[in-house]
Scaffold this active site. Structure first.
Site, PDB file in Angstrom:
ATOM      1  N   PRO A  10      -1.049  50.959  -8.936  1.00 43.09           N
ATOM      2  CG  PRO A  10       0.386  49.393  -7.992  1.00 43.09           C
ATOM      3  CD  PRO A  10      -0.680  50.393  -7.629  1.00 43.09           C
ATOM      4  CG  ASN A  11       1.403  47.734 -12.997  1.00 41.11           C
ATOM      5  OD1 ASN A  11       2.287  48.249 -13.683  1.00 41.11           O
ATOM      6  ND2 ASN A  11       1.675  47.039 -11.905  1.00 41.11           N
ATOM      7  NE  ARG A  18      -2.008  44.827 -15.011  1.00 41.81           N
ATOM      8  CZ  ARG A  18      -2.333  44.996 -13.753  1.00 41.81           C
ATOM      9  NH1 ARG A  18      -3.146  45.974 -13.412  1.00 41.81           N
ATOM     10  NH2 ARG A  18      -1.853  44.200 -12.840  1.00 41.81           N
ATOM     11  CE1 TYR A  23      -6.709  42.800 -13.255  1.00 44.83           C
ATOM     12  CE2 TYR A  23      -4.825  42.554 -14.722  1.00 44.83           C
ATOM     13  CZ  TYR A  23      -5.386  42.456 -13.457  1.00 44.83           C
ATOM     14  OH  TYR A  23      -4.637  42.023 -12.399  1.00 44.83           O
ATOM     15  CG  ASN A  74      -8.170  48.406  -8.457  1.00 49.71           C
ATOM     16  OD1 ASN A  74      -7.323  47.743  -7.855  1.00 49.71           O
ATOM     17  ND2 ASN A  74      -8.638  48.043  -9.633  1.00 49.71           N
ATOM     18  CB  ALA A  77       0.469  44.632  -7.077  1.00 50.72           C
ATOM     19  CD  GLU A  98      -9.500  44.944  -0.771  1.00 46.89           C
ATOM     20  OE1 GLU A  98      -9.554  44.980   0.481  1.00 46.89           O
ATOM     21  OE2 GLU A  98      -9.029  43.988  -1.406  1.00 46.89           O
ATOM     22  CG  HIS A 100      -9.410  43.831  -6.091  1.00 49.54           C
ATOM     23  ND1 HIS A 100      -8.149  44.384  -6.110  1.00 49.54           N
ATOM     24  CD2 HIS A 100      -9.722  43.635  -4.784  1.00 49.54           C
ATOM     25  CE1 HIS A 100      -7.719  44.508  -4.870  1.00 49.54           C
ATOM     26  NE2 HIS A 100      -8.650  44.071  -4.046  1.00 49.54           N
ATOM     27  NE  ARG A 107      -5.814  37.373 -11.334  1.00 49.11           N
ATOM     28  CZ  ARG A 107      -5.231  38.554 -11.605  1.00 49.11           C
ATOM     29  NH1 ARG A 107      -5.824  39.672 -11.222  1.00 49.11           N
ATOM     30  NH2 ARG A 107      -4.081  38.595 -12.246  1.00 49.11           N
TER      31      ARG A 107
HETATM   32  C1  DQA Z   1      -6.404  44.184  -9.301  1.00 45.11           C
HETATM   33  C2  DQA Z   1      -6.029  42.801  -8.724  1.00 45.11           C
HETATM   34  C3  DQA Z   1      -4.619  42.826  -8.155  1.00 45.11           C
HETATM   35  O1  DQA Z   1      -4.281  41.555  -7.647  1.00 45.11           O
HETATM   36  C4  DQA Z   1      -3.622  43.194  -9.250  1.00 45.11           C
HETATM   37  O2  DQA Z   1      -2.321  43.262  -8.722  1.00 45.11           O
HETATM   38  C5  DQA Z   1      -3.988  44.429  -9.965  1.00 45.11           C
HETATM   39  C6  DQA Z   1      -5.389  44.655 -10.324  1.00 45.11           C
HETATM   40  C7  DQA Z   1      -7.791  44.141 -10.001  1.00 45.11           C
HETATM   41  O3  DQA Z   1      -8.326  45.213 -10.251  1.00 45.11           O
HETATM   42  O4  DQA Z   1      -8.299  43.065 -10.317  1.00 45.11           O
HETATM   43  O5  DQA Z   1      -3.136  45.230 -10.338  1.00 45.11           O
HETATM   44  O6  DQA Z   1      -6.490  45.106  -8.237  1.00 45.11           O
END
Ligand code: DQA
Length: 147
Positions: A10-11, A18, A23, A74, A77, A98, A100, A107
């Site tokens: 998501p997102n 964003r 990011y 990735n 959240a 995994e 990020h 964070r």
């Molecule tokens: C993320 C880190 C997560 O905590 C966050 O909710 C994201 C992006 C990252 O790529 O740093 O949506 O996965």
């Protein structure tokens, strides 16, 4: 030829606009192009996908079994909340990295918990978009597909 699924949660479709302070300015499209070109260079197949929906991400993981050799994930959240994604990773039995963009451990405390970490092959966090090519290298080295 090995094949990888690069799956984004998501997102992440909003990358570029964003929270660029966290990011960066790179878009998901840029990341996809970078992954495709790197995979081509390495001689590995690659599928790239994104969804904002937890169930759709579960479906992508299920479909990866028998199609791909490893997954770079990735989960955004959902990393910090989703038992369903953790179970999907365990159920398909594929190596999952995994990923990020940000260093989640630098964070908020709620980002320090990962439901995926216990079932992941390993974690790459904090290297921005470059993390995706690092993850491709890690996957290939795990699969023994690197010269
Ligand atoms: C993320 C880190 C997560 O905590 C966050 O909710 C994201 C992006 C990252 O790529 O740093 O949506 O996965």
């Amino acid at each position: 030829m090995s094949s990888l699924l690069v799956l984004n949660g998501p997102n992440l479709n909003l990358l570029g606009t964003r929270q660029p302070d966290i990011y960066g300015r790179v878009t998901l499209d840029d990341i996809e192009k970078m992954c495709r070109s790197y995979a081509k260079q390495k001689g590995v197949g690659l599928e790239f996908a994104q969804s904002n929906h937890e169930g759709a991400l579960v479906d992508h993981l299920h479909a990866a079994k028998g199609t791909h050799d490893a997954v770079i994930f990735n989960a955004g959240a959902y990393t910090h909340t989703s038992v369903a994604l953790m179970d999907a990773v365990s159920s398909v039995g594929l190596p999952v990295i995994e990923l990020h963009l940000s260093n989640v451990h630098a964070r908020e405390a709620f980002r320090h918990k990962s439901f995926l970490a216990p079932v992941a092959l390993g974690i790459i966090s904090g290297f921005g978009a470059r993390g995706y090519t690092l993850a491709i290298d890690a996957a290939l080295s795990h699969l023994g597909a690197e010269p």
